[in-house]
Design an enzyme around this catalytic site. Structure first.
Site, mmCIF file in Angstrom:
data_model
loop_
_atom_site.group_PDB
_atom_site.id
_atom_site.type_symbol
_atom_site.label_atom_id
_atom_site.label_comp_id
_atom_site.label_asym_id
_atom_site.label_seq_id
_atom_site.Cartn_x
_atom_site.Cartn_y
_atom_site.Cartn_z
ATOM 1 N N SER A 5 55.289 33.704 44.878
ATOM 2 C CA SER A 5 56.235 33.101 43.947
ATOM 3 C C SER A 5 57.558 32.748 44.622
ATOM 4 O O SER A 5 58.110 33.537 45.390
ATOM 5 C CB SER A 5 56.502 34.054 42.786
ATOM 6 O OG SER A 5 57.483 33.512 41.919
ATOM 7 N N SER B 95 60.107 32.009 42.640
ATOM 8 C CA SER B 95 61.099 32.274 41.596
ATOM 9 C C SER B 95 62.178 33.266 42.019
ATOM 10 O O SER B 95 63.356 33.051 41.710
ATOM 11 C CB SER B 95 60.408 32.754 40.324
ATOM 12 O OG SER B 95 59.655 31.704 39.744
ATOM 13 N N LYS C 215 50.212 34.323 30.391
ATOM 14 C CA LYS C 215 51.039 33.548 29.462
ATOM 15 C C LYS C 215 50.576 33.666 28.009
ATOM 16 O O LYS C 215 51.407 33.707 27.096
ATOM 17 C CB LYS C 215 51.082 32.084 29.892
ATOM 18 C CG LYS C 215 51.846 31.853 31.188
ATOM 19 C CD LYS C 215 51.960 30.377 31.502
ATOM 20 C CE LYS C 215 52.726 30.156 32.799
ATOM 21 N NZ LYS C 215 52.923 28.724 33.094
ATOM 22 N N ASP D 259 57.930 25.693 30.136
ATOM 23 C CA ASP D 259 57.092 24.789 30.929
ATOM 24 C C ASP D 259 57.220 23.367 30.399
ATOM 25 O O ASP D 259 57.318 22.403 31.170
ATOM 26 C CB ASP D 259 55.628 25.226 30.883
ATOM 27 C CG ASP D 259 55.353 26.454 31.724
ATOM 28 O OD1 ASP D 259 56.092 26.682 32.703
ATOM 29 O OD2 ASP D 259 54.407 27.194 31.407
ATOM 30 N N GLY E 296 43.293 17.377 33.534
ATOM 31 C CA GLY E 296 43.133 18.808 33.332
ATOM 32 C C GLY E 296 43.291 19.163 31.865
ATOM 33 O O GLY E 296 43.832 18.369 31.068
ATOM 34 N N GLY F 297 43.804 22.840 31.006
ATOM 35 C CA GLY F 297 44.156 24.252 30.987
ATOM 36 C C GLY F 297 45.516 24.480 30.356
ATOM 37 O O GLY F 297 46.043 23.639 29.627
ATOM 38 N N ARG G 6 37.090 17.745 33.749
ATOM 39 C CA ARG G 6 35.714 17.716 34.240
ATOM 40 C C ARG G 6 34.731 18.238 33.199
ATOM 41 O O ARG G 6 33.559 17.876 33.218
ATOM 42 C CB ARG G 6 35.605 18.521 35.542
ATOM 43 C CG ARG G 6 36.044 17.730 36.760
ATOM 44 C CD ARG G 6 36.126 18.603 37.993
ATOM 45 N NE ARG G 6 37.292 19.470 37.958
ATOM 46 C CZ ARG G 6 37.701 20.200 38.990
ATOM 47 N NH1 ARG G 6 37.024 20.184 40.121
ATOM 48 N NH2 ARG G 6 38.782 20.941 38.892
ATOM 49 N N THR G 7 35.202 19.086 32.301
ATOM 50 C CA THR G 7 34.399 19.517 31.153
ATOM 51 C C THR G 7 34.916 18.748 29.936
ATOM 52 O O THR G 7 35.960 19.094 29.377
ATOM 53 C CB THR G 7 34.537 21.032 30.917
ATOM 54 O OG1 THR G 7 34.182 21.729 32.111
ATOM 55 C CG2 THR G 7 33.628 21.484 29.787
ATOM 56 N N LEU H 98 51.668 18.712 39.482
ATOM 57 C CA LEU H 98 52.111 20.096 39.324
ATOM 58 C C LEU H 98 51.663 20.987 40.474
ATOM 59 O O LEU H 98 52.223 22.066 40.675
ATOM 60 C CB LEU H 98 51.600 20.675 38.003
ATOM 61 C CG LEU H 98 52.077 19.999 36.716
ATOM 62 C CD1 LEU H 98 51.685 20.866 35.519
ATOM 63 C CD2 LEU H 98 53.571 19.772 36.721
#
Length: 272
Positions: free
Chosen positions: A14, A16, A67, A103, A124, A126, A148-149, A217
């Site tokens: 990280s 951060s 998260k 975010d 994506g 997610g 992809r799914t 990202l």
């Protein structure tokens, strides 16, 4: 001492701590505030957060894989966190647990211009894609989601008021979009064995030009292949580190009530 931290697993990579420590110093808070990285396994996450809330911690950033759990623990949650279904920022006012999702804010703040009216493609489906798609839809962009799914893209699109694109071997026509956001792991950590390559995405990087904005990202020690190719063909590129800086700045503003020094945070995040 007012303590801050980032919680995740793994967490040693990280940036951060360096970013926030530099910001606290710039704000003149280094002697009173601190920021650390804490690795927490999922089974111990709830207990650790409750301990922090009862101790001297002011707040914490939360990253993978915690998260969703962070939101579930919160007694208070912002509209954004509830809509996105995840929290990346916790605060502990009077021992309570409050959840926010910066975010989405960080992503929007990283864009060169407001996205209202944009035709956006989100790659994506997610957690990061959810925050990005929610932010774009909320700001008035037309959003299409690819994964992809296909079923995952369809579920996310239905929830957020976007549209889903089919997954196929054919490349998408990038001319149909002026903003493309890669939330997949393509390019994350380099291009070594086992790391997905550009061929796993439904676009050709060399088809991006000066009419496109790309937000990637993924980030690592060097610019991703997708970002390099898009920049070489004239696209406006925002990388994952810039988004990281912006979401971190939004979190710091919540905790301290002060305007974060963006350039100081940016230099610290890119120092590696």
């Amino acid at each position: 001492m007012h303590r801050l931290a980032v919680l995740g697993q793994p967490i040693s990579h990280s940036r951060s701590p360096a970013m926030h420590t530099a910001a606290l110093a710039e704000l003149g808070l280094a002697g009173e505030w601190s920021y650390e990285a804490i690795e927490v396994v999922p089974a111990e996450f709830e207990a650790r957060v409750r301990e922090m809330a009862a101790a001297s911690f002011v707040g914490a950033n939360v990253t993978v894989p915690h998260k969703v759990a962070a939101l579930e623990l919160a007694g208070d949650a912002s509209e954004a966190a509830l809509a996105i279904g995840a929290a990346n920022t916790l605060s502990f006012p009077a021992g309570r647990i409050a959840a926010e999702n910066t975010d989405a804010t960080g992503f929007l703040d990283s864009l060169p211009a407001p996205p209202a009216g944009s035709r956006a493609l989100v790659l994506g489906a997610g957690g990061s894609a959810r925050a990005v798609a929610w932010a774009l839809v909320t700001e008035g962009a037309q959003v299409s989601i690819w994964n992809r799914t296909p079923e995952k893209a369809e579920r996310l699109a239905d929830e957020l008021g976007a549209s889903a694109l089919p997954s196929s071997d054919e490349r998408l026509a990038t001319g149909n979009f002026n903003l493309i956001v890669n939330t997949t792991t393509v390019g994350m950590g380099g291009s070594g064995e086992g790391v997905p390559g550009l061929k796993s995405l439904p676009i050709r990087a060399d088809s991006l030009d000066e009419t496109h904005q790309l937000v990637d990202l993924a980030y690592g020690s060097a610019e991703t292949e997708l970002a390099r190719a898009a920049r070489a063909h004239g696209a406006t590129v925002v990388d994952g580190l810039e988004v990281l800086v912006r979401q971190g700045a939004a979190s710091l503003r919540i905790w301290t009530g002060q305007d974060p020094p963006i350039e100081t945070m940016r230099r610290a995040a890119r120092a590696r």
